[in-house]
Design a protein around this motif. Structure first.
Motif, PDB file in Angstrom:
ATOM      1  N   SER A   1     -15.208 -14.606 -11.422  1.00 41.45           N
ATOM      2  CA  SER A   1     -15.389 -15.884 -10.732  1.00 41.45           C
ATOM      3  C   SER A   1     -14.128 -16.735 -10.836  1.00 41.45           C
ATOM      4  N   ILE A   2     -13.520 -16.767 -12.014  1.00 41.77           N
ATOM      5  CA  ILE A   2     -12.291 -17.539 -12.206  1.00 41.77           C
ATOM      6  C   ILE A   2     -11.155 -16.953 -11.374  1.00 41.77           C
ATOM      7  N   ALA A   3     -11.045 -15.620 -11.339  1.00 42.83           N
ATOM      8  CA  ALA A   3      -9.983 -14.976 -10.568  1.00 42.83           C
ATOM      9  C   ALA A   3     -10.134 -15.272  -9.080  1.00 42.83           C
ATOM     10  N   VAL A   4     -11.359 -15.251  -8.595  1.00 44.23           N
ATOM     11  CA  VAL A   4     -11.606 -15.553  -7.182  1.00 44.23           C
ATOM     12  C   VAL A   4     -11.247 -17.013  -6.897  1.00 44.23           C
ATOM     13  N   GLU A   5     -11.615 -17.897  -7.824  1.00 39.98           N
ATOM     14  CA  GLU A   5     -11.310 -19.320  -7.649  1.00 39.98           C
ATOM     15  C   GLU A   5      -9.812 -19.579  -7.680  1.00 39.98           C
ATOM     16  N   VAL A   6      -9.098 -18.920  -8.575  1.00 45.29           N
ATOM     17  CA  VAL A   6      -7.643 -19.090  -8.660  1.00 45.29           C
ATOM     18  C   VAL A   6      -6.973 -18.603  -7.383  1.00 45.29           C
ATOM     19  N   ALA A   7      -7.555 -17.577  -6.772  1.00 43.98           N
ATOM     20  CA  ALA A   7      -7.004 -17.059  -5.518  1.00 43.98           C
ATOM     21  C   ALA A   7      -7.285 -17.994  -4.347  1.00 43.98           C
TER      22      ALA A   7
ATOM     23  N   PHE B   1     -10.466 -18.887  -3.262  1.00 45.86           N
ATOM     24  CA  PHE B   1     -11.707 -18.558  -2.569  1.00 45.86           C
ATOM     25  C   PHE B   1     -12.896 -18.975  -3.420  1.00 45.86           C
ATOM     26  N   GLU B   2     -14.065 -18.788  -2.851  1.00 46.83           N
ATOM     27  CA  GLU B   2     -15.296 -19.078  -3.573  1.00 46.83           C
ATOM     28  C   GLU B   2     -16.291 -17.965  -3.275  1.00 46.83           C
ATOM     29  N   CYS B   3     -16.956 -17.476  -4.312  1.00 49.05           N
ATOM     30  CA  CYS B   3     -17.969 -16.427  -4.136  1.00 49.05           C
ATOM     31  C   CYS B   3     -19.246 -16.881  -4.841  1.00 49.05           C
ATOM     32  N   VAL B   4     -20.184 -17.346  -4.045  1.00 52.00           N
ATOM     33  CA  VAL B   4     -21.438 -17.857  -4.583  1.00 52.00           C
ATOM     34  C   VAL B   4     -22.234 -16.733  -5.248  1.00 52.00           C
ATOM     35  N   ALA B   5     -22.121 -15.521  -4.728  1.00 55.70           N
ATOM     36  CA  ALA B   5     -22.874 -14.392  -5.291  1.00 55.70           C
ATOM     37  C   ALA B   5     -22.457 -14.126  -6.740  1.00 55.70           C
ATOM     38  N   ILE B   6     -21.166 -14.152  -7.018  1.00 48.29           N
ATOM     39  CA  ILE B   6     -20.689 -13.933  -8.390  1.00 48.29           C
ATOM     40  C   ILE B   6     -21.169 -15.065  -9.294  1.00 48.29           C
ATOM     41  N   ASP B   7     -21.083 -16.289  -8.795  1.00 51.97           N
ATOM     42  CA  ASP B   7     -21.546 -17.436  -9.587  1.00 51.97           C
ATOM     43  C   ASP B   7     -23.034 -17.319  -9.892  1.00 51.97           C
ATOM     44  N   ASN B   8     -23.808 -16.898  -8.902  1.00 51.99           N
ATOM     45  CA  ASN B   8     -25.254 -16.734  -9.115  1.00 51.99           C
ATOM     46  C   ASN B   8     -25.554 -15.607 -10.105  1.00 51.99           C
ATOM     47  N   LEU B   9     -24.809 -14.509 -10.018  1.00 48.79           N
ATOM     48  CA  LEU B   9     -25.002 -13.414 -10.966  1.00 48.79           C
ATOM     49  C   LEU B   9     -24.675 -13.862 -12.388  1.00 48.79           C
ATOM     50  N   HIS B  10     -23.605 -14.633 -12.535  1.00 51.30           N
ATOM     51  CA  HIS B  10     -23.236 -15.150 -13.859  1.00 51.30           C
ATOM     52  C   HIS B  10     -24.343 -16.043 -14.400  1.00 51.30           C
TER      53      HIS B  10
ATOM     54  N   ARG C   1      -9.281 -31.838 -20.723  1.00 49.49           N
ATOM     55  CA  ARG C   1      -8.671 -30.626 -20.178  1.00 49.49           C
ATOM     56  C   ARG C   1      -9.661 -29.474 -20.072  1.00 49.49           C
ATOM     57  N   ARG C   2     -10.852 -29.772 -19.652  1.00 52.76           N
ATOM     58  CA  ARG C   2     -11.869 -28.746 -19.413  1.00 52.76           C
ATOM     59  C   ARG C   2     -11.803 -28.337 -17.957  1.00 52.76           C
ATOM     60  N   THR C   3     -11.887 -27.052 -17.693  1.00 50.76           N
ATOM     61  CA  THR C   3     -11.767 -26.578 -16.309  1.00 50.76           C
ATOM     62  C   THR C   3     -13.041 -25.961 -15.779  1.00 50.76           C
ATOM     63  N   TYR C   4     -14.114 -26.022 -16.516  1.00 52.01           N
ATOM     64  CA  TYR C   4     -15.340 -25.407 -16.033  1.00 52.01           C
ATOM     65  C   TYR C   4     -16.096 -26.322 -15.115  1.00 52.01           C
TER      66      TYR C   4
END
Length: 91
Positions: A33-39, A41-50, A88-91
């Protein structure tokens, strides 16, 4: 006579392994999820799985997660965002 600790059953061993695998999967999903966000983009499916794996682990460990709160007043969300930025929280 010395009393020895009881050995875990096969069922307990498999359950512990399952919990470990789901725990690792949760970490991998967070990294994805972090790698996709850094790129950019956003992937709701990965966020939901997490989120689902986190719920599953909490349930297996006997923890109850607080219910999701929707429609929070803007001053609360603004204060939370400001706190995260200051600490400095990034979540």
């Amino acid at each position: 006579m010395t009393r020895h600790a009881s050995l875990p059953t096969t069922e307990q061993i498999f359950i512990e392994r399952a919990v470990r695998h789901v725990h690792r999967a949760r970490g991998h999903l967070l990294a994805a999820s972090i790698a996709v966000e850094v790129a950019g983009f956003e992937c709701v499916a990965i966020d939901n799985l997490h989120a689902d794996t986190t719920d599953l682990l909490d349930d297996w460990r006997g923890r109850r997660r607080p219910p999701a709160v929707e429609n929070l007043p803007s001053h609360i969300t603004d204060a939370a965002a400001d706190w995260r930025r200051q600490n400095r929280r990034t979540y």
